[in-house]
Design a protein around this motif. Structure first.
Motif, mmCIF file in Angstrom:
data_model
loop_
_atom_site.group_PDB
_atom_site.id
_atom_site.type_symbol
_atom_site.label_atom_id
_atom_site.label_comp_id
_atom_site.label_asym_id
_atom_site.label_seq_id
_atom_site.Cartn_x
_atom_site.Cartn_y
_atom_site.Cartn_z
ATOM 1 N N LYS A 91 0.854 -1.193 0.000
ATOM 2 C CA LYS A 91 0.000 0.000 0.000
ATOM 3 C C LYS A 91 0.884 1.235 0.000
ATOM 4 O O LYS A 91 2.001 1.223 0.513
ATOM 5 N N ARG A 106 -20.441 -1.373 -4.251
ATOM 6 C CA ARG A 106 -20.326 0.085 -4.374
ATOM 7 C C ARG A 106 -19.084 0.648 -3.688
ATOM 8 O O ARG A 106 -18.765 1.823 -3.848
ATOM 9 N N SER A 107 -18.385 -0.166 -2.927
ATOM 10 C CA SER A 107 -17.210 0.301 -2.193
ATOM 11 C C SER A 107 -16.031 0.528 -3.137
ATOM 12 O O SER A 107 -15.814 -0.227 -4.079
ATOM 13 N N TYR A 108 -15.265 1.562 -2.843
ATOM 14 C CA TYR A 108 -14.037 1.846 -3.589
ATOM 15 C C TYR A 108 -12.826 1.163 -2.967
ATOM 16 O O TYR A 108 -11.729 1.226 -3.506
ATOM 17 N N ASP A 109 -13.002 0.513 -1.840
ATOM 18 C CA ASP A 109 -11.911 -0.106 -1.094
ATOM 19 C C ASP A 109 -11.440 -1.379 -1.797
ATOM 20 O O ASP A 109 -12.235 -2.280 -2.058
ATOM 21 N N GLU A 110 -10.147 -1.458 -2.086
ATOM 22 C CA GLU A 110 -9.595 -2.648 -2.755
ATOM 23 C C GLU A 110 -9.737 -3.896 -1.890
ATOM 24 O O GLU A 110 -9.901 -4.999 -2.407
ATOM 25 N N ALA A 114 -13.020 -5.338 -2.478
ATOM 26 C CA ALA A 114 -13.006 -6.035 -3.772
ATOM 27 C C ALA A 114 -12.384 -7.422 -3.620
ATOM 28 O O ALA A 114 -12.860 -8.396 -4.211
ATOM 29 N N ARG A 130 -10.993 -8.442 -11.006
ATOM 30 C CA ARG A 130 -9.916 -7.461 -11.164
ATOM 31 C C ARG A 130 -8.855 -7.530 -10.066
ATOM 32 O O ARG A 130 -7.766 -7.012 -10.233
#
Length: 165
Positions: free
Chosen positions: A32, A136-140, A143, A150
């Motif tokens: 990160k 809807r989360s942008y947190d990897e 995901a 992805r």
């Protein structure tokens, strides 16, 4: 050897990155940017021995009953001494305090997490309705939890595990 588990502070971020770096190089943990550690600092606890940070871990709430254990790392010279277990239990206590009922982790350290009450799972740990909301989360990390295509390179070989609190 007395291990002190405490909330992470801004001054700990560089030490956290140093703990994670060798594990990220081996692709055990995801690398990160420094800013990501500062943004998520309130989720972290660190383990300290004689004033030195020797371990870290984070608790990331994902839904009303579910949180993820993230970035659990211990310095190589303190492995096998209970530091990781102490961090994990402190994070589990935090989860209980927040009202979370289940802990998730994505790990290569199956034996460690099994010893601490986690069991392997297949598929999703959430209902389809919650899955749609989490998309809807942008947190990897979310995901990765959702096992989205992805992020597959980040999760290859990892085991999905869950613990009831």
């Amino acid at each position: 050897m007395t291990v002190t588990i405490r909330r992470a502070r801004t001054a700990d971020v560089r030490e956290i990155r140093a703990l994670v770096a060798p594990l990220a190089e081996r692709r055990v943990l995801v690398s990160k940017d420094t800013v990501a550690y500062f943004e998520g600092l309130q989720e972290f606890r660190v383990a300290e021995i004689d004033g030195r940070v020797v371990g870290c871990g984070a608790l990331h709430v994902m839904w009303d009953d579910l949180a993820e254990i993230r970035t659990l790392a211990v310095s190589a010279d303190h492995l096998g001494r209970g530091v990781g277990g102490a961090l994990l239990e402190a994070l589990a206590d935090d989860a209980v305090e927040l009202g979370v009922e289940r802990l998730f982790c994505l790990t290569f350290e199956v034996d460690f997490f099994t010893r601490h009450g986690f069991t392997e799972i297949e598929g999703q740990a959430v209902d389809p309705e919650v899955y749609v909301e989490l998309l809807r989360s942008y947190d990897e990390g979310v995901a990765e939890f959702l096992d989205l295509e992805r992020v597959k390179p980040n999760t290859l070989g990892n085991t999905r595990m869950l613990r009831q609190l």
